[in-house]
Write a protein that holds these residues in place. Sequence first.
Motif, PDB file in Angstrom:
ATOM      1  N   PHE A 107      18.568  -3.319  13.841  1.00 46.79           N
ATOM      2  CA  PHE A 107      17.424  -3.395  12.929  1.00 46.79           C
ATOM      3  C   PHE A 107      16.113  -3.323  13.709  1.00 46.79           C
ATOM      4  N   ALA A 108      16.057  -3.973  14.879  1.00 44.05           N
ATOM      5  CA  ALA A 108      14.851  -3.921  15.703  1.00 44.05           C
ATOM      6  C   ALA A 108      14.548  -2.499  16.143  1.00 44.05           C
ATOM      7  N   ASN A 109      15.567  -1.747  16.487  1.00 44.42           N
ATOM      8  CA  ASN A 109      15.352  -0.361  16.903  1.00 44.42           C
ATOM      9  C   ASN A 109      14.802   0.484  15.768  1.00 44.42           C
ATOM     10  N   ILE A 110      15.252   0.199  14.534  1.00 42.22           N
ATOM     11  CA  ILE A 110      14.715   0.916  13.369  1.00 42.22           C
ATOM     12  C   ILE A 110      13.246   0.554  13.164  1.00 42.22           C
ATOM     13  N   VAL A 111      12.939  -0.744  13.201  1.00 43.92           N
ATOM     14  CA  VAL A 111      11.562  -1.202  12.970  1.00 43.92           C
ATOM     15  C   VAL A 111      10.624  -0.665  14.036  1.00 43.92           C
ATOM     16  N   ALA A 112      11.092  -0.604  15.284  1.00 45.63           N
ATOM     17  CA  ALA A 112      10.250  -0.103  16.376  1.00 45.63           C
ATOM     18  C   ALA A 112      10.036   1.403  16.297  1.00 45.63           C
ATOM     19  N   ARG A 113      10.969   2.111  15.639  1.00 41.21           N
ATOM     20  CA  ARG A 113      10.929   3.576  15.656  1.00 41.21           C
ATOM     21  C   ARG A 113      10.143   4.175  14.499  1.00 41.21           C
ATOM     22  N   VAL A 114      10.247   3.582  13.303  1.00 46.68           N
ATOM     23  CA  VAL A 114       9.685   4.228  12.115  1.00 46.68           C
ATOM     24  C   VAL A 114       8.343   3.613  11.736  1.00 46.68           C
ATOM     25  N   ASN A 115       7.644   4.272  10.872  1.00 50.25           N
ATOM     26  CA  ASN A 115       6.409   3.737  10.307  1.00 50.25           C
ATOM     27  C   ASN A 115       6.778   2.546   9.428  1.00 50.25           C
ATOM     28  N   THR A 116       6.244   1.384   9.750  1.00 50.60           N
ATOM     29  CA  THR A 116       6.648   0.173   9.030  1.00 50.60           C
ATOM     30  C   THR A 116       6.376   0.270   7.529  1.00 50.60           C
ATOM     31  N   GLU A 117       5.357   1.045   7.136  1.00 53.56           N
ATOM     32  CA  GLU A 117       5.028   1.157   5.722  1.00 53.56           C
ATOM     33  C   GLU A 117       6.131   1.855   4.922  1.00 53.56           C
ATOM     34  N   THR A 118       7.037   2.550   5.618  1.00 55.29           N
ATOM     35  CA  THR A 118       8.128   3.240   4.923  1.00 55.29           C
ATOM     36  C   THR A 118       9.366   2.369   4.771  1.00 55.29           C
ATOM     37  N   LEU A 119       9.364   1.185   5.392  1.00 56.54           N
ATOM     38  CA  LEU A 119      10.534   0.323   5.345  1.00 56.54           C
ATOM     39  C   LEU A 119      10.712  -0.286   3.956  1.00 56.54           C
ATOM     40  N   LEU A 120      11.968  -0.388   3.537  1.00 56.20           N
ATOM     41  CA  LEU A 120      12.282  -1.019   2.259  1.00 56.20           C
ATOM     42  C   LEU A 120      11.817  -2.473   2.265  1.00 56.20           C
ATOM     43  N   SER A 121      11.144  -2.878   1.185  1.00 51.12           N
ATOM     44  CA  SER A 121      10.683  -4.268   0.994  1.00 51.12           C
ATOM     45  C   SER A 121       9.574  -4.663   1.963  1.00 51.12           C
ATOM     46  N   ILE A 122       8.836  -3.701   2.496  1.00 52.82           N
ATOM     47  CA  ILE A 122       7.760  -4.047   3.427  1.00 52.82           C
ATOM     48  C   ILE A 122       6.683  -4.885   2.741  1.00 52.82           C
ATOM     49  N   ASP A 123       6.611  -4.831   1.417  1.00 53.15           N
ATOM     50  CA  ASP A 123       5.627  -5.634   0.685  1.00 53.15           C
ATOM     51  C   ASP A 123       5.863  -7.134   0.867  1.00 53.15           C
ATOM     52  N   ALA A 124       7.055  -7.510   1.322  1.00 55.50           N
ATOM     53  CA  ALA A 124       7.339  -8.929   1.562  1.00 55.50           C
ATOM     54  C   ALA A 124       6.580  -9.460   2.774  1.00 55.50           C
ATOM     55  N   VAL A 125       6.057  -8.563   3.614  1.00 57.33           N
ATOM     56  CA  VAL A 125       5.370  -8.954   4.844  1.00 57.33           C
ATOM     57  C   VAL A 125       3.868  -8.819   4.649  1.00 57.33           C
ATOM     58  N   ASN A 126       3.129  -9.834   5.069  1.00 64.01           N
ATOM     59  CA  ASN A 126       1.673  -9.809   4.994  1.00 64.01           C
ATOM     60  C   ASN A 126       1.129  -8.541   5.643  1.00 64.01           C
ATOM     61  N   ALA A 127       0.186  -7.882   4.967  1.00 60.01           N
ATOM     62  CA  ALA A 127      -0.340  -6.601   5.455  1.00 60.01           C
ATOM     63  C   ALA A 127      -0.937  -6.720   6.852  1.00 60.01           C
ATOM     64  N   GLN A 128      -1.559  -7.862   7.155  1.00 61.77           N
ATOM     65  CA  GLN A 128      -2.162  -8.040   8.473  1.00 61.77           C
ATOM     66  C   GLN A 128      -1.112  -8.278   9.557  1.00 61.77           C
ATOM     67  N   ARG A 129       0.091  -8.659   9.142  1.00 63.35           N
ATOM     68  CA  ARG A 129       1.171  -8.911  10.090  1.00 63.35           C
ATOM     69  C   ARG A 129       1.967  -7.642  10.399  1.00 63.35           C
ATOM     70  N   ARG A 130       1.925  -6.668   9.501  1.00 65.58           N
ATOM     71  CA  ARG A 130       2.780  -5.486   9.636  1.00 65.58           C
ATOM     72  C   ARG A 130       2.565  -4.704  10.936  1.00 65.58           C
ATOM     73  N   PRO A 131       1.313  -4.492  11.392  1.00 70.14           N
ATOM     74  CA  PRO A 131       1.134  -3.713  12.622  1.00 70.14           C
ATOM     75  C   PRO A 131       1.813  -4.342  13.844  1.00 70.14           C
ATOM     76  N   LEU A 132       2.085  -5.657  13.807  1.00 69.30           N
ATOM     77  CA  LEU A 132       2.710  -6.328  14.950  1.00 69.30           C
ATOM     78  C   LEU A 132       4.227  -6.188  14.958  1.00 69.30           C
ATOM     79  N   LEU A 133       4.809  -5.793  13.819  1.00 73.14           N
ATOM     80  CA  LEU A 133       6.262  -5.764  13.703  1.00 73.14           C
ATOM     81  C   LEU A 133       6.953  -4.882  14.747  1.00 73.14           C
ATOM     82  N   PRO A 134       6.494  -3.640  14.984  1.00 72.23           N
ATOM     83  CA  PRO A 134       7.197  -2.811  15.970  1.00 72.23           C
ATOM     84  C   PRO A 134       7.192  -3.418  17.367  1.00 72.23           C
ATOM     85  N   TYR A 135       6.154  -4.157  17.694  1.00 67.68           N
ATOM     86  CA  TYR A 135       6.035  -4.729  19.042  1.00 67.68           C
ATOM     87  C   TYR A 135       6.920  -5.967  19.179  1.00 67.68           C
ATOM     88  N   GLY A 136       6.962  -6.772  18.119  1.00 63.06           N
ATOM     89  CA  GLY A 136       7.903  -7.888  18.122  1.00 63.06           C
ATOM     90  C   GLY A 136       9.341  -7.392  18.153  1.00 63.06           C
TER      91      GLY A 136
END
Length: 523
Positions: A264-293
Amino acid sequence: MENLSKHPVPKLSLRGWTGVDVRPLGNAAGDGKPVAIVDIGSNSVRLVAYEGLSRAPRQIFNEKSLCALGDGVATTGLLSKSGMEKALAALRRFKVLCEILDVGELNVLATAAARDAGNGPEFLAAATQAIGAPISLLSGPREAELSAHGVVSGVHKPDGLVGDLGGGSLELIDVKGSQLSKGVTLPLGGLTLIDASKKSARAAARIVRDALADSRLVERLEGRTFYAVGGTWRAFAKLHMRQRNYPLAVMHGYVIPAQDAADFANIVARVNTETLLSIDAVNAQRRPLLPYGAAVIAEIIRRGRPKEIMISSAGVREGLLYEKLDAHQRREDPLLRATADANLLFSRAPAHAHDLCDWTDHFIKSSQLDELPEEKRLRHAACLLADVNWRAHPDYRSEESINLVENSSLTAIDHSGRAFLALTMAYRYLGLDDDEISPQIRALASARVLDRARIVAAMMRLAYIASGAMPGVLPRTPLACAKNKVVLTLPIDLADLASDRLYSRVKQLARLIGRDAAIAVAG
């Protein structure tokens, strides 16, 4: 019906069976005022106020402001002007809130951004004035130590590596029980990686790989648990939950098998996070940090080969509270502390729950059922919660009890344990069949957990109609296995309690363990 006023809340010592000493709620200093912590991090500034110091601290207020204080520190060496302005505004607001809450003790902590930036001292001086309290600037190793103590406070017998990922840094520290190694800090926070990699996830992955190449702590992780602390990893886990349509919403104790987490981490690091299913569950200001985490956790899994990733909502703040407890309080079980508190606050006759624990102890011992220490611990927690929703309408007691277990802030319990408690409450109110039990909750439980939940619920269903939920009755009406029978023994003065309904409850329990049923009257 017996007058409840005859049964005031007793002063009980429960150390014999739970390790919990029930004493008045509130803070350890005895002034009854809340304790608050303000955490000035690289990405957010947060105020959390707790009802008091306790082995199971209860939050009464929680607010954060995403200030991105550490944005740009890796490249400019300075805290940004906008980040400082947002942080100072948040601190001034938090000062007023602490006055409104009548906070008795305020602790203010600052971490990576403030310690790494050239203008950190200038900011801390302004921040001290804004919050109106001294600020402790944590070193990296000290931050790691507090994070580890947070995990010790919120996870039952932890064994693995704690990783606290903030905006500016990653702290790593080994933990086994309450024993800690020396912690280390690495410049692998989300904001730091964004700056250092120039917003390239691939470049960030290389930076993480180089930084962890010689980490002996990560090498000691094989086959153990990685405890993930920090908002970015909680967001990662929330996204993973939504992708799975997971039945629980509680983040603490959520476990992801290592390979699943890596994929799952490899998917999150590879794709545009805005295209991920259920990305609305994550705070918009937190989303840019997801690929790095995701890049950090993927490399930790690749290099350390843990068996699983467990999300811990307990970190630096809870670690600081844990350090303030005395030796006796630290030894308490936080799950039993929390359920004992709930029993004292909400049950119609709190002493009955303690009778129920002893009564079920006696039955389990006589039945020679194989009960592991963790199963006994969960049974006691279930007994303490058994009557906390008695004021609810009878049609909704089951639903409210299940919601309490599924969504409460209980710590030192994994999701399988929550499933056991939820199933026990459901069977206790709805009956022992599965027709009305949530299949999603059942899916979290093994066959053994389902069986134990039914047995404990069957004991509860018997106990409550035999005792009227009043204390002092169960000790006089022992339940035990004798040869091939489950026998409920009544004293002569309570012999009229015997009825078809009571016998039916004994029979239900007996059937679950392959015995016959009997009610006896003592001579």
